[in-house]
Design an enzyme around this catalytic site. Sequence first.
Site, PDB file in Angstrom:
ATOM      1  N   GLU A 192      42.563  41.160  22.575  1.00 32.60           N
ATOM      2  CA  GLU A 192      43.030  41.877  21.389  1.00 32.60           C
ATOM      3  C   GLU A 192      42.470  43.294  21.306  1.00 32.60           C
ATOM      4  OE1 GLU A 192      39.237  39.707  20.390  1.00 32.60           O
ATOM      5  OE2 GLU A 192      41.045  39.347  21.574  1.00 32.60           O
ATOM      6  N   CYS A 204      35.635  34.536  24.466  1.00 35.44           N
ATOM      7  CA  CYS A 204      34.315  35.157  24.545  1.00 35.44           C
ATOM      8  C   CYS A 204      33.197  34.148  24.307  1.00 35.44           C
ATOM      9  CB  CYS A 204      34.229  36.356  23.599  1.00 35.44           C
ATOM     10  SG  CYS A 204      32.845  37.473  23.985  1.00 35.44           S
ATOM     11  N   HIS A 230      38.152  40.339  25.601  1.00 40.77           N
ATOM     12  CA  HIS A 230      38.858  40.395  24.318  1.00 40.77           C
ATOM     13  C   HIS A 230      40.257  40.942  24.555  1.00 40.77           C
ATOM     14  CE1 HIS A 230      35.586  39.543  21.383  1.00 40.77           C
ATOM     15  NE2 HIS A 230      34.838  39.862  22.427  1.00 40.77           N
TER      16      HIS A 230
END
Length: 643
Positions: A619, A536, A617
Amino acid sequence: MTDAGPADLIDLAARGVPFALIARDAGSIEVLTGDVVDVELLGDIPLHDAAGAPLEVLALVPFRQVRERGFECHDDGAPLRCLIVRERRVVDREATIAELPSAPVPLADPGFDIADEEYADIVRRVIADEIGLGEGANFVIRRDFTAGVTTDAATAALTWFRALLEGERGAYWTFAIVTGDHVAVGASPEAHVSARDGVVTMNPISGTFRHPAGGATIETLTEFLESTKETEELFMVVDEELKMMSAVCSDGGRITGPHLKEMSRLTHTEYVLRGRSRLDPREILRETMFAPTVTGSPMQNACTVITRHERSPRGYYSGVAALFTPRTDAILAGESTHDLDAPILIRTAYLQDGRLRVPVGATLVRHSDPYGEVSETHGKAAGVLGAIGAVPRDRPLEVRADVIDEDAPTADPLPLADDPGIAALLASRNERLASFWLNPQHALAGGGPFHGRSAVVVDAEDRFTTMLAHQLRHLGLNARIVPWSAVTDDEIDAAELVVAGPGPGDPRDPGTPRMRRMREVVAHRRATGRPLLAVCLSHQILADGFGIALAPLDAPHQGLQKTVDVFGQSASIGFYNTFTARVEPGTTTVGDAEVSADADGDVYALRGPGFASIQGHLESILSRDGMSTLERLVASALVPVQA
């Protein structure tokens, strides 16, 4: 634990004894009395007496405790107040209701401390200046409904508590806490965090459906559940609380739901997160300060934004009431551990020095309509005031008709959660989410594809790094997190894999120490040629190092799920970015970096000798293909650089 008659409560109030009344089940009320002690830090909460015997403690934790984590706030000096329980009793709920005072408590000069138009202006500024400039995905900004009260504080507390018991349903805790000159009475819908027998549970709730006149129906609830804003708002707070769970639980945290939280005037959507932890419950509480549903995300920058835009300190609003109860089994085994039960302090009225205060907030996201958020604060304030009997339950607050529409409190809605159509609509939300967080997270057979390798994750003030580190461990890496302000060049040099993490802010601005240091981390690691994964913000910094232009997006991608091409493979990924790296459409390489970009030139990933990066992202719960994509990028970064 002994039984007590309801008349004892009136006596407690008359004698000025500090007490707490807690209703956590349908038939009884817990009555706690004891001594009041104010402490400075969560670690100072006295869980044992001088002889080492365990104590039961109810702590009122103010918002200012975020200072313990180095976060900003308006510091009003609100005490971390502890009721050291000397006696615990149980009274019958229905018998108690009949004995409590019921005469209405008059309010003088009621109104909001911030006018509707002023609050709408604040909403506009937060959307434009904070979300629009990459400072975060969502922020909760509050205002207070205030009024004068001449009724005795303890009598007012018992009166309001009775009204809540009679009229409110679906609350996690209904409570009245009276400690000297301070009263807190509320019906919190949300358990922020609990720890029982080593199992930690968090309960992110988001999305507010105010029941229309005549009550909620399948049709009106369906419209709410299909709202993009409400759905994304819930997903964002689940992501934020999973960051906390991954920090305190060895197994990261599994999510179940979504469910409906149906209350008398409002319905919310919620998930439940569970994991296992061996931490002291005070440390669990510290690491989970505070719920993103009442602050925003990322948490640290949300506190900064709150400080910039709220005009006064929060007091106990968005803090927690934390009950620490000794574990009988642990005591018998010679241990000294406590269970924790901590609801969020929302839907709560405070009374001090003859002044009633009902704080309410709205969650501001990229889709927010300023007047819609004004409406939400009115609906929440009316809900609390109506529930405690401070205003009639059958009409809304007096507000501008063009700002607020159909906020009138109504009778209890019919239970709708079991309707097949509603149940299917709720379940369909999970089709968008990563199975990794929905299923038990057992370690991969053989220790994962990177078993025995190590990684240092550099945290740039977005605790997505805790989720990312958990996933890296699941893939076999020994991953540890180091803050940007603490990581050294020697650590960067020694690490087998450096993962430069995400964070808020404008990547083009090197003026802040954090942005300067993250640029140094990425540049230093690239100069060594050793494996680097950038995520990011750090992906944007890496791209900038290749001379790729950085630009703000026309509309922020905060909590947005997109299916993109990542080096020839389609991947469904969650995005939380306001800025993007951008190349000329059709560009596939820049220097020694392979570029994965869309038709407009927005760069989603880079890879090359010893490095890889991703804009999204992996995750996030929104990244259905997060784990497989992460494995691919880590493998790419770990390929040795040819001499």
